[in-house]
Design a protein around this motif. Structure first.
Motif, short mmCIF file in Angstrom:
data_model
loop_
_atom_site.label_atom_id
_atom_site.label_comp_id
_atom_site.label_asym_id
_atom_site.label_seq_id
_atom_site.Cartn_x
_atom_site.Cartn_y
_atom_site.Cartn_z
N SER A 1 26.37 -3.50 -8.61
CA SER A 1 26.85 -3.53 -9.99
C SER A 1 25.67 -3.82 -10.91
O SER A 1 24.96 -4.81 -10.74
N VAL A 2 25.48 -2.95 -11.90
CA VAL A 2 24.29 -3.00 -12.75
C VAL A 2 24.59 -3.73 -14.06
O VAL A 2 25.48 -3.34 -14.82
N HIS A 3 23.80 -4.80 -14.32
CA HIS A 3 23.97 -5.59 -15.53
C HIS A 3 22.65 -5.96 -16.17
O HIS A 3 22.58 -6.93 -16.94
N ALA A 4 21.61 -5.20 -15.89
CA ALA A 4 20.31 -5.46 -16.49
C ALA A 4 20.26 -4.89 -17.90
O ALA A 4 21.00 -3.96 -18.23
N PRO A 5 19.39 -5.44 -18.76
CA PRO A 5 19.29 -4.93 -20.13
C PRO A 5 18.55 -3.59 -20.17
O PRO A 5 17.78 -3.26 -19.27
N ASP A 6 18.80 -2.83 -21.21
CA ASP A 6 18.11 -1.56 -21.41
C ASP A 6 16.83 -1.83 -22.19
O ASP A 6 16.81 -1.85 -23.42
N ILE A 7 15.74 -2.07 -21.45
CA ILE A 7 14.43 -2.34 -22.02
C ILE A 7 13.42 -1.46 -21.29
O ILE A 7 13.74 -0.87 -20.25
N PRO A 8 12.19 -1.33 -21.79
CA PRO A 8 11.22 -0.46 -21.11
C PRO A 8 11.03 -0.76 -19.63
O PRO A 8 10.89 0.16 -18.82
N ASP A 9 11.06 -2.03 -19.25
CA ASP A 9 10.83 -2.39 -17.85
C ASP A 9 11.96 -1.94 -16.93
O ASP A 9 11.77 -1.87 -15.71
N THR A 10 13.14 -1.68 -17.48
CA THR A 10 14.27 -1.30 -16.62
C THR A 10 14.58 0.19 -16.68
O THR A 10 15.50 0.65 -16.01
N TYR A 11 13.82 0.95 -17.46
CA TYR A 11 14.07 2.38 -17.57
C TYR A 11 13.94 3.06 -16.21
O TYR A 11 12.92 2.94 -15.54
N ALA B 1 20.98 -11.05 -14.15
CA ALA B 1 21.75 -12.24 -14.52
C ALA B 1 21.80 -12.34 -16.04
O ALA B 1 21.42 -13.34 -16.66
N SER B 2 22.28 -11.26 -16.65
CA SER B 2 22.45 -11.20 -18.09
C SER B 2 23.71 -11.99 -18.48
O SER B 2 24.34 -12.62 -17.64
N GLN B 3 24.07 -11.94 -19.75
CA GLN B 3 25.33 -12.58 -20.16
C GLN B 3 26.49 -12.01 -19.35
O GLN B 3 27.35 -12.77 -18.87
N VAL B 4 26.52 -10.69 -19.20
CA VAL B 4 27.59 -10.07 -18.41
C VAL B 4 27.43 -10.42 -16.94
O VAL B 4 28.40 -10.80 -16.27
N GLY B 5 26.22 -10.29 -16.42
CA GLY B 5 25.98 -10.57 -15.01
C GLY B 5 26.38 -11.97 -14.61
O GLY B 5 26.99 -12.19 -13.56
N ARG B 6 26.08 -12.94 -15.45
CA ARG B 6 26.44 -14.33 -15.15
C ARG B 6 27.96 -14.53 -15.16
O ARG B 6 28.50 -15.27 -14.34
N ARG B 7 28.62 -13.86 -16.10
CA ARG B 7 30.08 -13.98 -16.14
C ARG B 7 30.70 -13.31 -14.93
O ARG B 7 31.68 -13.82 -14.36
N VAL B 8 30.14 -12.18 -14.49
CA VAL B 8 30.64 -11.53 -13.28
C VAL B 8 30.46 -12.45 -12.08
O VAL B 8 31.38 -12.61 -11.26
N LEU B 9 29.30 -13.07 -11.97
CA LEU B 9 29.07 -14.00 -10.86
C LEU B 9 30.07 -15.14 -10.87
O LEU B 9 30.58 -15.56 -9.82
N GLU B 10 30.40 -15.61 -12.06
CA GLU B 10 31.40 -16.68 -12.17
C GLU B 10 32.77 -16.20 -11.71
O GLU B 10 33.49 -16.90 -10.99
N LEU B 11 33.14 -14.99 -12.12
CA LEU B 11 34.45 -14.44 -11.76
C LEU B 11 34.55 -14.14 -10.27
O LEU B 11 35.66 -14.13 -9.70
N LEU B 12 33.42 -13.90 -9.61
CA LEU B 12 33.44 -13.57 -8.19
C LEU B 12 33.63 -14.80 -7.30
O LEU B 12 33.96 -14.65 -6.11
N ARG B 13 33.44 -15.99 -7.84
CA ARG B 13 33.45 -17.19 -7.01
C ARG B 13 34.73 -17.39 -6.19
O ARG B 13 34.65 -17.82 -5.03
N PRO B 14 35.93 -17.10 -6.70
CA PRO B 14 37.13 -17.36 -5.89
C PRO B 14 37.33 -16.38 -4.73
O PRO B 14 38.20 -16.62 -3.89
N PHE B 15 36.55 -15.31 -4.68
CA PHE B 15 36.81 -14.27 -3.70
C PHE B 15 35.90 -14.42 -2.48
O PHE B 15 34.88 -15.11 -2.52
#
Length: 337
Positions: A216-226, A165-179
């Motif tokens: 759909s992948v929207h997690a940040p590139d940090i050590p925990d997500t490698y 639920a990153s900045q991109v992930g949240r915007r994607v979730l918002e855009l998915l609402r009408p579908f």
């Protein structure tokens, strides 16, 4: 309170980006707010001319190609009070010394998230329609699909899994609402209640991978997500499902992904890869179940001026002595891009 005189600012980025980030209309606004020489764009902070300019700089306006702002840069910039980044992440730009000196940091990351989310929505809709697979079949057979016999194709009730639920992930979730999608979300920092507010069901990562038609992948590139999507997790994806990655290639085991795609068990839309770009002999360039694009989801062309406009708005707030609207906080750096 507003400063007694206009702040002095300095551009620091690859100069090729400057006219697209700040076209004439935005540059006029910017130069009315601060003292700045638009012909001076720093790419190397060790250059004697850059060192001289830094000594009088209150605000750094940075972008792609800006060198890291470390203790040596700060030593040359005793007046520096703000770093306004006309791009996305500041992770590799801002050193710990910036935070320790209390310098304000702002980024256009939210503005940059918009085209990524729009690209993602387009890919989700096209993938659900099997547009890429049917395109390949059309190329080979030159025939239209029969109206019946495509029960697995379509976007009614399709399960979409959003990782992050990153900045991109949240915007994607918002855009998915009408579908008419069923949406799942995996994010260790988001509980079930917040996920529901975002329009998704909170699930574990393994549950998401095994139950989603499209991931759909929207997690940040940090050590925990490698390599968070390793061979075991990729194997959880149902046969015929689709993996969309607009985040970073490092989040997915590249060899495991290649094996899954070469077997044609799953499909993928990849705007980012590991490495980037892929070697010229990579099979992913030619596989019919892979739609590969050259890292274009983020701001490109006329979309760059949206990033510039964000920074000009921030500059106006700074010059007026008001709080920045797009501040980046040090405490968020551990789990954000």
């Amino acid at each position: 309170m507003p400063t007694s005189h206009p702040p002095r600012a300095l551009f620091a980025m690859n100069p090729v980006h400057l006219p697209e980030l700040f076209p004439p209309r935005l540059l006029a606004r910017l130069t009315a707010l601060v003292q700045i020489d638009p012909t001076v764009v720093v790419e190397d902070f060790t250059d004697p001319a850059a060192v001289g300019a830094l000594a009088e700089t209150d605000v750094l306006i940075t972008g792609w190609g800006c060198p890291p702002i470390d203790e040596h840069v700060l030593a040359a910039a005793p007046r520096l009070k703000a770093v306004l980044h006309a791009a996305g992440s500041v992770r590799n730009l801002v050193g710990p010394e910036v935070w320790e000196r209390g310098i304000q940091v702002s980024s256009a990351v939210r503005a940059n998230a918009l085209p990524v989310a729009e690209y993602t929505l387009a890919m989700l809709l096209l993938s659900g329609k099997d547009a890429f697979g049917l395109r390949e079949r059309f190329r080979a057979e030159h025939t239209y699909p029969a109206p019946a016999g495509h029960g697995a194709v379509g976007n009614v009730g399709r399960r979409i899994g959003i990782i992050g639920a990153s900045q991109v992930g949240r915007r994607v979730l918002e855009l998915l609402r009408p579908f008419d999608f069923a949406v799942s979300l995996y994010d260790p920092y988001v509980d079930a209640s917040e996920a529901a507010e975002l329009g998704a069901e909170s699930v574990t990562l393994d549950e998401l991978m095994s139950s989603s038609d499209i991931v759909s992948v929207h997690a940040p590139d940090i050590p925990d997500t490698y390599r968070m999507l390793d061979r075991r997790r990729l194997a959880l994806m149902p046969d015929g499902s689709v993996l969309v990655n607009t985040s970073r290639g490092a989040l997915i085991d590249p060899e495991a992904l290649k094996d899954e795609l070469v077997s044609r068990r799953i499909n993928a839309v990849l705007d980012v890869t590991e490495p980037e770009p892929l070697p010229a002999d990579s099979p992913l360039y030619h596989l019919p179940n892979v739609f590969l694009t050259p890292h274009i989801a983020g701001s490109l062309g006329n979309e760059l001026q949206r990033l510039g406009a964000t920074i000009v708005d921030e500059l106006a707030l700074f010059a007026a002595g008001a709080p920045l609207a797009r501040s980046v906080l040090r405490k968020h750096m551990a789990y954000s891009a």
